[in-house]
Structure formats: structure tokens, C-alpha cells
Design a protein around this motif. Structure first.
Motif, mmCIF file in Angstrom:
data_model
loop_
_atom_site.group_PDB
_atom_site.id
_atom_site.type_symbol
_atom_site.label_atom_id
_atom_site.label_comp_id
_atom_site.label_asym_id
_atom_site.label_seq_id
_atom_site.Cartn_x
_atom_site.Cartn_y
_atom_site.Cartn_z
ATOM 1 N N CYS A 6 -29.895 -25.098 71.191
ATOM 2 C CA CYS A 6 -30.512 -26.419 71.420
ATOM 3 C C CYS A 6 -29.821 -27.520 70.625
ATOM 4 O O CYS A 6 -29.852 -28.688 71.017
ATOM 5 N N THR A 54 -21.479 -27.691 75.903
ATOM 6 C CA THR A 54 -22.183 -27.377 77.149
ATOM 7 C C THR A 54 -22.405 -25.874 77.219
ATOM 8 O O THR A 54 -21.572 -25.091 76.766
ATOM 9 N N THR A 73 -31.867 -26.948 80.261
ATOM 10 C CA THR A 73 -32.188 -28.270 80.798
ATOM 11 C C THR A 73 -32.254 -28.225 82.319
ATOM 12 O O THR A 73 -32.862 -29.086 82.943
ATOM 13 N N SER A 74 -31.604 -27.209 82.923
ATOM 14 C CA SER A 74 -31.666 -26.980 84.371
ATOM 15 C C SER A 74 -31.619 -25.477 84.619
ATOM 16 O O SER A 74 -31.033 -24.728 83.835
ATOM 17 N N GLU A 121 -24.979 -30.332 79.230
ATOM 18 C CA GLU A 121 -26.050 -29.595 79.902
ATOM 19 C C GLU A 121 -26.179 -28.185 79.334
ATOM 20 O O GLU A 121 -25.229 -27.611 78.806
ATOM 21 N N ARG A 122 -27.379 -27.609 79.481
ATOM 22 C CA ARG A 122 -27.619 -26.204 79.170
ATOM 23 C C ARG A 122 -28.272 -25.593 80.406
ATOM 24 O O ARG A 122 -29.458 -25.804 80.671
ATOM 25 N N ALA A 130 -34.788 -28.675 87.950
ATOM 26 C CA ALA A 130 -34.791 -29.304 86.628
ATOM 27 C C ALA A 130 -35.649 -28.489 85.675
ATOM 28 O O ALA A 130 -36.658 -27.921 86.070
ATOM 29 N N GLY A 131 -35.240 -28.414 84.398
ATOM 30 C CA GLY A 131 -36.044 -27.756 83.380
ATOM 31 C C GLY A 131 -35.836 -26.265 83.299
ATOM 32 O O GLY A 131 -34.888 -25.703 83.864
ATOM 33 N N GLY A 132 -36.740 -25.599 82.566
ATOM 34 C CA GLY A 132 -36.647 -24.169 82.317
ATOM 35 C C GLY A 132 -37.365 -23.332 83.353
ATOM 36 O O GLY A 132 -37.683 -23.806 84.455
#
Length: 594
Positions: free
Chosen positions: A177, A182, A198-199, A31-32, A212-214
Motif C-alpha cells: 500500500c 505499480t 485499487t482495481s 495502480e495496484r 473498481a476497488g477490491g
């Protein structure tokens, strides 16, 4: 995905007050995660808890990786020695090798270090400078290269984009990216979060919430949440009012009947009236119970978190040209940072100054503000010009002065008025007597912005105005500057900010200042089109050279590697080498290498 870090119900107290509580976080491999929140909410403190550097008062922390496999980029790393940049970076590799029992030769380590330092834009002339004397951007780059070489399984980054130029930002985005481990990072750079995360996890005093997402996805989800909550709030209050009206109707009916008293009436009518009263009383009780159930689950009205209110004004401007640079050159030594600059700043312009670290952006702003004299040429100012200058390092503030005295000294106003103004900028009564030096960088930035508001300048020169501000404060500054009636010249690496504000762009490259009349997005598009045109020219030239090379190599009387030792053959051999070298250089150019 396997979990590598877990926080359950974490709470932290400081001086008798809870900084945050009920913090829950689960980090899975690969995850990022972006951690965002207002200045002062405790983001850096939470990272320190994760790293075992700070104790917590509530909850549990479960680490499923040993701490040596955590890599940490600190926002303000302090070193207590005169270790230079190159040794600082190498020390990180040596620590990793001790942890993993890896053996690399000194030569191979040095080669890796040199390669990455040059790639990120740290040339040889800064390698021997003590780390503590490096610029903010150089320190960030040095820490990043240390992490690149260590390759920890969990990267924890605290404000990794601070002080980085646009080129370095793009490099960092691409590297993260592609990172095989992690990443957990704190950032206020919305474009960076969009590209990398990613979260997104929002930290507030009452806990955390994951999206979720940027950043853009988070804002869309938050907007939907607020709309849904507002609709539910309105629906609940309509239901509540309807129940209250119904109960009031029943109560009114019973009160009227009670005042009338019991009249002599037929036994059958009396029985019917009592039956009706009982039935209506039961209905009223049912409504009251329904009201109690509704009120137990009723929600508060949705509200956005408070932020400071920035209101900039400027005296009405009649001059068309505010200042002019005529054949201006500047350098701290005999080598000019930029030379022979011709520039006219006109009313209403919002000029973004863009360039890599070290090209002279801050120097140009100081020269325009009159804080530095030109080495050659002349800077001419309109007599009605009043400049407000925001320095990146906030040197306009006296670190030993109380906050309220900073405002009283800057403008003629009563103590009560100064307190009201400070409150509108989120400085409460506990902050008024604080020394400026004890404020966070975000708070100092707000104080400098307040001074700028009080100055009533008609030209604002801003060096990284959002650098220390949280996302919500950045958006407030953007909104205000969009409405500002004066003229702006600014340096920023925040692409959201650049897109919203700039209507003209200056770029500093190779001691030259190039001017582009248009927005930041238009400039980016123009630059990309120009680069594509150059790429096409490069590809065409490579094809021409390859065709020429094949012709020379295919001559029937010559075989590559076995030429006769005559002058003609030597000339052909030299030409082949020159063509091969040019092809290699063009391919490096196409890959962005220098």
C-alpha cells in the motif's frame, strides 16, 4: 496517470484449444491491480506473456517500461543450484545495480539485506540453508525481500500470500500500500485483495473485465450486474411472449377468415373487409419485425460459473469430548515446540489454530491426528472417533495413480458411480485417467476434499484447506463447512475463512498454546483491546521515566557530560544510562519491534 503496460485482444492456444482470448488490459503508473479467476483459466500464463516468457497467438503487447524494470515473484520458483538464502537475496540486488549502473559497497548491501531479512521473520539460522530446501513460506519471504531491495517500477506477484502467516501478511499489505511503483498481482486471498487492490480484473476464457476497488467491491458490483441482467432478461421475455401472443391472435383471425371463404356480400362490406384485412396484416408484419429486432438483442439468462458441490456429512455424535491432551509436550529435538499442553476438544467445536510460521501449527495438527507421538504426556481419543486429515502438502495422494483409481481404492463404489462423483467435483472424462501428479495443486486439493467427504469422519483436521483453491471454490468450502455437523480443527491464514468458520481459537506463541473461547473476530477484538492496554501502560511508563530523567539531569550541582569523578556521580550517570536504555526499549516495543 501514464500507461506503462497495454494488452489488446490477447489470445493463447495450447494443444489446439484456446486457453483464453480477447484479453484486454491497461496498467497505469501507481495502480495496484488484482488479477483473479478460476484455477486453470491461465492467470500465470498471462503473467508469463506480460513478462515475455511465453508467446501469445493473438493480439498485441505494448510495454512502456524496459523488462529489467519489471520485478516478478513466482508461485513456484525453481533454482538449479545450491545457492543459499542470503546469496539468493543478494543476487537480486547485484542484478538491479548492473541494470541501473549503481555502485554500493558490499558492506552497505549486506547491512540492507540483514535488516530486511530479520524484519520479515527470516532469522540468521536459516540464511545458509539452500533456497531449494526452504519451506514454502520462507521461499516466498526470500523472493519478497529480493523485490523490496530491487524496488522495480512494476511489481508482478503470482500468489504472494501463499504460505505466509498472518503477521507476514499484514507486513506485505502495508508495504504494498506504500509502494511507490505499480503492482499487478494474482491472489485468491479476499482480505488481501480488499486491503491492497485499487482495481480488480476478472480473467475468463472469453476475456477480461475490470472492476473498481477490491474483492468486496467487485462482489457487490457483480451482484448488481446479475440482478440487472436478470431483470432485463425477464423484461425481454415478457415482451417476447406478448409479441408472440399478439402475432398468434392475428394468425388465428386470418385462418378463420380463410376457412369461411368469401361469401356473397354487398360490395361496400367486401371493400371494408379487405381494407380491415390489409390493415391487420400490416399490424401483424410490424409485430413480426418488432419480434425479430427484440430477438436480435435478447440476452441469455444470467448464470454463475459452475463450481464443485461439496457435501460433507458425519455420523451422529453422542460423545461430548472427542479427544483430550494431558500434559502434552512435543519437539523434534530436546527443545519443545510446545509444552505442558492441556486441551479438550468437544463436540461441535470449530477450532482455528493460529501462529507465526515455524511455531508448530502443522505439527500440532499431526499430533492431534495421531500421525506423530507426543514427546511427553498423552493424547486420549474417544473410541467412536473417526478422523479425516487434510495435509497441507496433500501427501495422502499417490502421485502415480490415476484419478479414478484414487476414488475406487478409497471407497467401495462402482466405476459409473465414481465417474459421477468425480464429475460433480469438476473432474471431466478427460481427467479420470490422468495421473494425480499431472493435476494442478487446486485440482489435487479438490481430490483430497473428495476423499475427506467419502471418509464420513466426525472430526476433520485441516491444514490450510483453501491454500490452492480459487475464490469461488473457497466460498463453496466455507458454505459446506458451516453446515458440517461434525467437529473441526484447522490451520488457515485466510481471514475471510477464519471469520466464517471458527468458534474457538488456539494461538501458539513462545512454545505456549493459549486458548480463547469465541469467534476469530472476537479474538481479534480481544487482542487489540489487550494491545491497547499494553500500549497505555508503556506510554505511562515512558512518561514516568522521562520525568525521572529530567529530575536527574536538572540537579543544580551536576551538568550532563561533566560529572565529578566521585562515586555518587558515577551512580547517577549509570542510572541515567539505564533509564535512557529502558525508554529506547519501550519505544521499540510500542513500534512493534523485537
Amino acid at each position: 496517470m501514464s500507461t506503462i503496460l497495454e494488452l489488446k485482444g490477447i489470445g493463447k492456444e495450447w494443444n489446439g484449444q484456446m486457453i483464453f482470448s480477447d484479453v484486454n488490459l491497461e496498467v497505469s503508473f501507481g495502480e495496484r491491480i488484482a488479477l483473479i479467476g478460476k484455477n486453470g483459466v491461465g492467470k500465470t500464463t498471462l503473467l508469463s506473456i506480460i513478462l515475455g516468457r511465453v508467446n501469445y497467438d493473438l493480439g498485441t503487447v505494448n510495454r512502456f517500461l524496459p523488462l529489467p524494470e519489471f520485478g516478478y515473484l513466482e508461485q513456484e520458483l525453481q533454482t538449479h543450484s545450491q545457492i543459499n538464502l542470503i546469496d539468493f537475496v543478494k543476487a537480486g540486488i547485484e542484478t538491479q545495480e548492473l541494470n541501473e549502473n549503481i555502485g554500493h559497497t558490499h558492506a552497505s548491501n549486506s547491512a540492507r539485506v540483514y535488516k530486511h531479512l530479520k524484519r520479515i521473520g527470516l532469522p540468521e539460522n536459516v540464511w545458509d540453508i539452500p533456497y531449494c530446501k526452504l519451506s514454502g513460506g520462507q521461499k516466498t519471504k526470500a523472493q519478497l525481500i529480493r523485490l523490496v531491495l530491487q524496488q522495480p517500477k512494476l511489481l508482478i506477484l503470482d500468489e504472494p500470500t501463499n504460505h505466509l502467516d498472518l503477521k507476514s501478511l499484514l507486513w506485505l499489505e502495508n508495504w504494498l500500500c506504500r509502494y511507490p511503483g505499480t503492482v499487478l498481482f494474482v491472489s485468491h486471498d479476499r482480505n488481501f485483495i480488499d486491503q491492497v487492490a485499487t482495481s480488480t480484473i476478472v480473467l475468463k476464457r472469453e476475456g477480461t473485465k475490470r472492476y473498481a476497488g477490491g474483492y468486496s467491491t467487485y462482489k457487490d458490483q457483480l451482484s448488481l450486474e446479475l440482478k440487472t441482467k436478470q431483470a432485463l432478461y425477464e423484461k425481454q421475455h415478457k415482451e417476447r411472449q406478448k409479441l408472440l401472443d399478439s402475432i398468434k391472435t392475428y394468425q388465428t383471425w386470418f385462418e378463420e377468415k380463410s376457412r369461411q371463404g368469401e361469401k356473397k356480400e354487398l360490395r361496400s362490406r367486401l371493400a371494408h373487409r379487405k381494407f380491415t384485412q390489409k390493415k391487420l396484416r400490416n399490424r401483424m408484419r410490424a409485430k413480426e419485425q418488432e419480434l425479430n429486432r427484440l430477438e436480435s438483442r435478447i440476452i441469455d439468462p444470467p448464470t454463475e460459473e459452475p463450481t464443485f458441490q461439496l457435501n460433507l456429512d458425519a455420523p451422529q455424535q453422542y460423545m461430548k469430548t472427542l479427544l483430550r491432551l494431558e500434559n502434552v509436550s512435543f519437539g523434534y529435538t530436546s527443545d519443545y515446540l510446545f509444552s505442558d499442553v492441556e486441551l479438550e476438544v468437544r463436540r461441535g467445536e470449530r477450532i482455528a489454530v493460529i501462529g507465526e510460521n515455524g511455531t508448530g501449527k502443522t505439527t500440532l495438527l499431526k499430533l492431534l491426528a495421531g500421525n506423530l507421538p507426543a514427546s511427553k504426556g498423552e493424547v486420549k481419543y474417544h473410541p467412536s472417533l473417526h478422523i479425516g486429515f487434510l495435509d497441507q502438502e496433500l501427501t495422502n495422494l499417490n502421485m502415480n495413480q490415476p484419478v479414478i483409481d484414487t476414488i475406487l481404492e478409497f471407497s467401495k463404489m462402482s466405476i459409473q458411480r465414481a465417474q459421477d462423483v468425480l464429475s460433480s467435483y469438476m473432474f471431466g472424462p478427460n481427467d479420470w485417467s490422468k495421473l494425480v501428479g499431472n493435476l494442478s495443486m487446486g485440482e489435487r486439493c479438490r481430490l483430497s476434499l473428495l476423499q475427506m467427504v467419502l471418509s464420513e469422519a466426525n472430526l476433520l483436521i485441516l491444514d490450510e484447506p483453501t491454500n490452492y483453491l480459487d475464490v469461488q471454490s473457497r466460498e463453496e468450502v466455507e458454505t459446506c463447512l458451516q453446515d458440517y455437523p461434525g467437529t473441526l480443527i484447522f490451520v488457515s491464514h485466510d481471514r475471510y475463512f477464519l471469520r466464517k468458520i471458527a468458534n474457538r481459537v488456539l494461538t501458539i506463541t513462545d512454545s505456549r498454546i493459549q486458548k480463547y473461547l469465541g469467534t476469530y473476530e472476537e479474538w481479534v477484538h480481544h487482542s487489540n483491546v489487550r494491545k491497547k492496554g499494553l500500549d497505555t501502560e508503556v506510554e505511562n511508563r515512558i512518561r514516568q521515566l522521562e520525568f525521572r530523567l529530567s529530575q536527574m539531569m536538572a540537579k543544580p550541582t551536576h551538568k550532563f557530560g561533566s560529572f565529578s569523578r566521585n562515586a555518587d556521580n558515577n551512580n547517577i550517570l549509570r542510572e541515567i544510562r539505564e533509564v535512557q536504555e529502558e525508554i529506547a526499549q519501550l519505544r521499540d516495543f510500542g513500534k512493534g519491534k523485537t
